[in-house]
Design an enzyme around this catalytic site. Sequence first.
Site, short mmCIF file in Angstrom:
data_model
loop_
_atom_site.label_atom_id
_atom_site.label_comp_id
_atom_site.label_asym_id
_atom_site.label_seq_id
_atom_site.Cartn_x
_atom_site.Cartn_y
_atom_site.Cartn_z
N GLU A 24 -4.38 -7.71 1.91
CA GLU A 24 -4.15 -8.94 1.15
C GLU A 24 -2.90 -8.79 0.31
O GLU A 24 -2.94 -8.28 -0.82
CB GLU A 24 -5.37 -9.22 0.25
CG GLU A 24 -5.33 -10.58 -0.42
CD GLU A 24 -6.59 -10.87 -1.21
OE1 GLU A 24 -7.24 -11.90 -0.92
OE2 GLU A 24 -6.94 -10.07 -2.11
N GLN A 25 -1.78 -9.22 0.85
CA GLN A 25 -0.55 -9.19 0.09
C GLN A 25 0.03 -10.59 -0.01
O GLN A 25 -0.03 -11.38 0.94
CB GLN A 25 0.47 -8.23 0.70
CG GLN A 25 0.98 -8.59 2.09
CD GLN A 25 2.28 -7.86 2.41
OE1 GLN A 25 3.22 -7.89 1.63
NE2 GLN A 25 2.32 -7.23 3.58
#
Length: 536
Positions: free
Chosen positions: A375-376
Amino acid sequence: MIRNPILPGFNPDPSICRVGDDYYIATSTFEWYPGVQIHHSRDLVNWRLVRRPLERQGQLDMRGNPDSCGVWAPCLSHADGQFWLVFTDVKRFDGNFKDAHNYIVTSPTIEGEWSDPVYVNSSGFDPSLFHDDDGRKWFLNMQWNHRTESYGGAPKSPAFDGILLQEWDPQTKALTGPIKNIFAGSPLGLVEGPHLFKRNGWYYLTTAEGGTGYDHAVTMARSRTIDGPYEMHPDMHLITSRGHPEAVLQRSGHGQYVETPSGEPYHTHLSGRPLPPKRRCTLGRETSIQRCVWKEDGWLYLANGTVVPDVEVEAPNAAMPVEKPHRSGYNFDGGNLPEDFQWLRTPQPERIFSLAERPGHLRLFARESIGSWFEQALVARRQEHHRFRAETVLEFEPDTYQQVAGLTHYYNRHKFHAVAVTWHEKLGRCVTILSCNGDYPDAKLSFPAGSGVAIPDGRVQLSMEVRDNDLQFFWQTEGKGAWQPIGPMLDAGVVSDEGGRGEHGSFTGAFAGVFAFDTSGRAKVADFDWFNYDEL
C-alpha cells in the site's frame, strides 16, 4: 499512414478485437491499477483509452504482488453479444514458480461494468479464448514447468512447456474435456502468448517466442484440426526484429491477427525503441501494428516482404492522424482521477488518495515506503516520449524525516528517482533526492543531493526534465525566484526494462507521477494542486 507505435509508452501484449467498424486493443497493466487498458479506434490510426475494466476488489487485488507481476497478457474477444476478457494475475515472478491464476470477465459493452471474474485454471500464463464457428469455445494458455533452472531475469525454454488447449463450457463456467498440449513451439523457444483464429478451414495459431527482449518474435503455425498437429510457417516467424539491430522497432513479438470489415489483414505486436548507447527501452514495451498479405500458399506474411516491422504502415482508409498536444495539464478539479493516471496494486484507492477531501487538489495519504508491494501512495502517468518535462506544486508540512512527498520518475521499487519535500534535524523542511539505481543485490537507496536544501514555508514547485538517458530535478518556492536545479544529472535509463539487472529482469514501463510516504504510520497528507507533462 499508420505511425508506429500506435500506443506509445508502457502498452505491451496487444490483443486486438474488431466489432463492426470498431477496433479495440487490450494491453497488459501488470501491477498498475485498475487492470487492463482498452483503447478504441475506428481507423487503426487514431486510438483513445476508453476503459480499464478490472476496477474493484472483487475483480482484482494485487496487494503483495511483486514487481512485474499482476495482470499479464489479456485477451479480448467478442461473441454471443458480449465482450470476453481473459487475463492472468501472477503472484510470483522470481524463482522457479510463477503462481499464475487465469480468469474470465464479461460485459455487454466495453464502457460498461464488467462482471466478477470466473476462475479458470493456474497451469500457466498468457490465456486466450477462441470462439469456434460451431459455437464451441476453447481456452488456451502456455504451460509452466517449474522443474528447470528458469527464473526471473534468466528464462529457460524447458519452463515454457508448450501451449495447452481445453474446451470451455459457458453454461457451467468451467473447463471440460481433455487437456491437450497442441504446440511445443519453434527452436527459438520460450513459447507463450497463444492466439487462435480460423480461415478457409485452417486453424492458425500465433504465439510469442524468444522472451521479452531482443530475440522476441511472433511465431505462426496452422492445422486442419484445432488440437493439431500444427505445421510451422515457412519463415517460422511472422514478425521479429531479431538479428536486425538497424530496425527502429526492436523486441517485436506477442500480438494478434485482425481483419478490417473488407477483409484487409493486420497484426498487432509489442515493440521497443531503444536508446543508445546501452540499448535501453525507456518507454517500455509499446504497441505497434503491421499490414499483412495472404499469399497463394495460404500463409500470412508482412506486406513489406520481410519479417521486420515497419514504423510507417499503410492504413486501411484515408484516415488522418489527429495531432496530439505537446502538453498534458491536469488540475484535479473534476472530482475524478484523470484517465491517464493509475496507482499501484490496491483495490482501495480511498486509502491512498482523494480528490474530494480538498476539492481541486489530489490529496495523498502517505502510507508505506516508496516501492512497497502492498500500500503505497503513488499516482502516476506513463512516460510516452524520450524527452519530457513534468512538474507539480506541493503543500506538505512534515515534522519527521519519515514523512516524504514529491515527484518521481518511477519504474519499480529498485528503479526510480524522486525529488521530495521532507524534514531534517538541522535544515528543517527541505528538498532532497531519493534514488535507486538497479535491481538487487545492488538496490541501495542513495541520496544524490545529500541532506538537501532548506526551503521556506509555503507551496513548493518540483519538476524534472528527462532528455533520453539524462534526468535533472528542479525546485522553486511558488511565485518566488527561478527554478533551481538540485543534485547531479541522474541516469534516466535505469528507469527502463533493461535497467538494473537487464533484459528479462523486469518488463513494464516508466511513469512520471507524485508520491507520499510516512513510515511513522501517521498517514501525513500531501496536497498536489496540479501536474503538467510536456513533450520536449
